[in-house]
Design a protein around this motif. Structure first.
Motif, short mmCIF file in Angstrom:
data_model
loop_
_atom_site.label_atom_id
_atom_site.label_comp_id
_atom_site.label_asym_id
_atom_site.label_seq_id
_atom_site.Cartn_x
_atom_site.Cartn_y
_atom_site.Cartn_z
N LEU A 19 1.69 4.65 -6.28
CA LEU A 19 3.08 4.50 -5.86
C LEU A 19 3.12 3.46 -4.74
CD1 LEU A 19 6.07 5.48 -5.85
CD2 LEU A 19 5.36 7.21 -4.17
N VAL A 20 3.94 2.43 -4.92
CA VAL A 20 4.04 1.32 -3.96
C VAL A 20 5.45 1.30 -3.38
CG1 VAL A 20 3.86 -1.18 -3.64
CG2 VAL A 20 2.31 0.00 -5.24
N LEU A 21 5.56 1.37 -2.04
CA LEU A 21 6.85 1.48 -1.37
C LEU A 21 7.11 0.26 -0.51
CD1 LEU A 21 6.50 5.19 -0.17
CD2 LEU A 21 7.54 4.37 -2.31
N GLU A 22 8.09 -0.54 -0.91
CA GLU A 22 8.52 -1.68 -0.11
C GLU A 22 9.26 -1.20 1.14
OE1 GLU A 22 11.11 -5.83 -0.69
OE2 GLU A 22 11.61 -4.08 -1.89
N GLY A 23 9.41 -2.08 2.11
CA GLY A 23 10.20 -1.79 3.31
C GLY A 23 11.67 -2.14 3.09
N GLY A 24 12.23 -2.91 4.04
CA GLY A 24 13.62 -3.33 3.87
C GLY A 24 14.57 -2.76 4.91
N ARG A 41 10.92 17.44 -8.06
CA ARG A 41 10.28 17.62 -9.36
C ARG A 41 8.77 17.86 -9.25
NH1 ARG A 41 12.28 12.16 -11.99
NH2 ARG A 41 11.18 12.94 -13.83
N GLY A 42 8.26 17.89 -8.01
CA GLY A 42 6.83 18.12 -7.82
C GLY A 42 5.96 16.96 -8.24
N ILE A 43 6.50 15.74 -8.18
CA ILE A 43 5.76 14.55 -8.60
C ILE A 43 4.91 14.03 -7.44
CG2 ILE A 43 5.93 12.19 -9.47
CD1 ILE A 43 6.83 14.38 -11.44
N ARG A 44 3.60 13.94 -7.68
CA ARG A 44 2.67 13.40 -6.70
C ARG A 44 1.78 12.35 -7.36
NH1 ARG A 44 3.66 14.98 -1.44
NH2 ARG A 44 1.43 14.82 -0.96
N PHE A 45 1.38 11.38 -6.58
CA PHE A 45 0.50 10.31 -7.05
C PHE A 45 -0.83 10.41 -6.31
CE2 PHE A 45 4.78 8.99 -7.78
CZ PHE A 45 4.77 8.17 -8.91
N PRO A 46 -1.94 10.14 -6.99
CA PRO A 46 -3.23 10.18 -6.28
C PRO A 46 -3.34 9.15 -5.17
CG PRO A 46 -3.49 9.35 -8.52
CD PRO A 46 -2.10 9.88 -8.42
N TYR A 47 -2.53 8.07 -5.31
CA TYR A 47 -2.56 7.01 -4.29
C TYR A 47 -1.14 6.51 -4.06
CZ TYR A 47 -3.27 2.36 -2.22
OH TYR A 47 -3.22 1.26 -1.42
N SER A 48 -0.77 6.39 -2.78
CA SER A 48 0.50 5.78 -2.41
C SER A 48 0.26 4.81 -1.26
CB SER A 48 1.53 6.84 -1.98
OG SER A 48 1.81 7.75 -3.02
N ILE A 49 1.12 3.79 -1.16
CA ILE A 49 1.01 2.82 -0.08
C ILE A 49 2.40 2.40 0.33
CG2 ILE A 49 0.70 0.91 -1.74
CD1 ILE A 49 -1.09 -0.44 0.40
N GLY A 50 2.65 2.35 1.65
CA GLY A 50 3.97 2.03 2.15
C GLY A 50 3.93 0.95 3.22
N VAL A 51 5.00 0.17 3.27
CA VAL A 51 5.12 -0.93 4.22
C VAL A 51 6.39 -0.75 5.04
CG1 VAL A 51 5.26 -3.44 4.49
CG2 VAL A 51 4.02 -2.47 2.55
N SER A 52 6.27 -0.85 6.36
CA SER A 52 7.43 -0.86 7.25
C SER A 52 8.28 0.40 7.03
CB SER A 52 8.23 -2.15 7.03
OG SER A 52 9.13 -2.39 8.09
N GLU A 121 -4.04 13.76 -1.73
CA GLU A 121 -3.76 12.40 -2.17
C GLU A 121 -3.99 11.39 -1.05
OE1 GLU A 121 -1.25 15.37 -4.33
OE2 GLU A 121 -1.37 14.79 -2.21
N ARG A 122 -4.34 10.18 -1.42
CA ARG A 122 -4.58 9.12 -0.45
C ARG A 122 -3.28 8.37 -0.14
NH1 ARG A 122 -8.88 4.05 -1.12
NH2 ARG A 122 -8.59 3.16 0.97
N TYR A 123 -3.08 8.06 1.13
CA TYR A 123 -1.89 7.31 1.55
C TYR A 123 -2.29 6.22 2.53
CZ TYR A 123 2.75 6.27 3.42
OH TYR A 123 3.91 5.63 3.80
N GLU A 124 -1.88 4.98 2.23
CA GLU A 124 -2.15 3.86 3.11
C GLU A 124 -0.85 3.29 3.67
OE1 GLU A 124 -6.27 1.71 2.11
OE2 GLU A 124 -4.65 1.12 0.75
N MET A 125 -0.92 2.80 4.91
CA MET A 125 0.18 2.10 5.54
C MET A 125 -0.28 0.70 5.91
SD MET A 125 1.81 5.15 7.92
CE MET A 125 0.24 5.80 8.50
N VAL A 126 0.62 -0.27 5.81
CA VAL A 126 0.27 -1.67 5.97
C VAL A 126 0.81 -2.21 7.28
CG1 VAL A 126 0.30 -3.95 4.88
CG2 VAL A 126 0.49 -1.88 3.46
N THR A 127 -0.05 -2.93 8.02
CA THR A 127 0.37 -3.67 9.19
C THR A 127 -0.08 -5.13 9.02
OG1 THR A 127 -1.66 -3.36 10.46
CG2 THR A 127 -0.01 -1.62 10.62
N THR A 128 0.38 -5.98 9.93
CA THR A 128 -0.09 -7.37 9.95
C THR A 128 -0.81 -7.62 11.27
OG1 THR A 128 1.70 -8.17 8.54
CG2 THR A 128 0.58 -9.81 9.91
#
Length: 288
Positions: A19-24, A41-52, A121-128
């Protein structure tokens, strides 16, 4: 897999799903609606990543706190008015970070750090990185202080927010270097991705270099270059997303109605409408 205006889209949930989550900015309330639908709905992803803003909203999804992101983005915005040019002029930050990253998670609408630490599940957050101008990816779960440092940095917009620090390293908004981290997800082996965007299909930023004032970020030439090239990088990512979508490689959830919500929007009615659209768009996807 297909486009957002179809009703027969199917997503296979397995060990390769991401699951990929844009900012905005405040357009992220669309993502809040999507994630609340997934939680219902109980939907989970083994990997998600979010920005901002995507990183912020994704944290509440990972801890299973349905409605928390909506409440903080809409209800508490209406109450505290924590964003605006007046704050920028008075404090040097267009947002009240003390409220958002201290009082909100610790007092007003407590974040469930224990639930997040225990989720498998794994979750990553993005910085610069201000030093390299490149994206940094963090998946901290155990230290509440470091989690807040990372999500604050991921949300620190250039020019209107102060530089943030993660492990003593200067950081800014993850969207500078990697606004839509689909390639990160694929590089880690997650090739069945759902991507949540906060702009309509076909949107592109102006095809020109960004202007960085001469006195801004003089200590960080790589950051200045990354900011200048952000429009080109973002448009390239959008082109990749649309190609992968057309080829059936990914599913994209994005607003279908013309966007009327600004990055710094404070109109609660507009925000609620966009949240509801996100919820409705997510409901069109069947998971298997």
């Amino acid at each position: 897999m297909g486009k957002c205006d179809e009703f027969d889209r199917k997503v296979i949930l397995d060990e390769r799903s991401g699951l990929v989550l844009e900012g905005g900015g405040m357009r992220g309330v669309f993502t809040c609606g999507v994630l609340d639908n997934f939680m219902d709905r109980g939907i989970r992803f083994p990997y998600s990543i979010g920005v901002s803003a995507g990183a912020c909203n994704g944290l509440s999804y990972m801890s299973g706190q349905r409605g928390r992101a909506k409440y903080s983005n809409i209800d508490l915005l209406d109450k505290y008015r924590y964003i605006g040019l007046k704050k920028l002029l008075l404090t040097g930050n267009i947002m009240d970070f003390d409220l958002l990253f201290d009082k909100f998670p610790n007092e007003i609408i407590p974040y469930d750090y224990e639930a997040y630490a225990q989720c498998k599940e794994r979750y990553e957050m993005v910085t610069t990185s201000c030093v390299t101008g490149e994206a940094c990816y963090y998946d901290e779960k155990l230290s509440p202080e470091r989690i807040i440092d990372i999500v604050r940095a991921s949300s620190s917009l250039p020019f209107v927010c102060p530089i943030a620090y993660v492990d003593g390293e200067p950081m800014l908004d993850g969207g500078i270097a990697d606004s839509i981290p689909i390639e990160r997800a694929r590089a880690l082996g997650y090739d069945r991705n759902v991507v949540v965007l906060t702009r309509n299909r076909g949107y592109r930023k102006p095809d020109k270099k960004g202007v960085v004032p001469p006195l801004m970020y003089r200590k960080y030439p790589a950051l200045r270059e990354a900011i200048a090239n952000r429009n080109k990088l973002y448009n390239t990512q959008l082109e990749l997303i649309e190609r992968l979508e057309d080829e059936g490689e990914i599913v994209v959830i994005r607003p279908e109605k013309p966007i009327v919500v600004d990055r710094m929007e404070r109109d609660v009615t507009k925000l609620l409408d966009l949240y509801n659209e996100g919820y409705d768009c997510a409901s069109k996807i069947k998971f298997e």
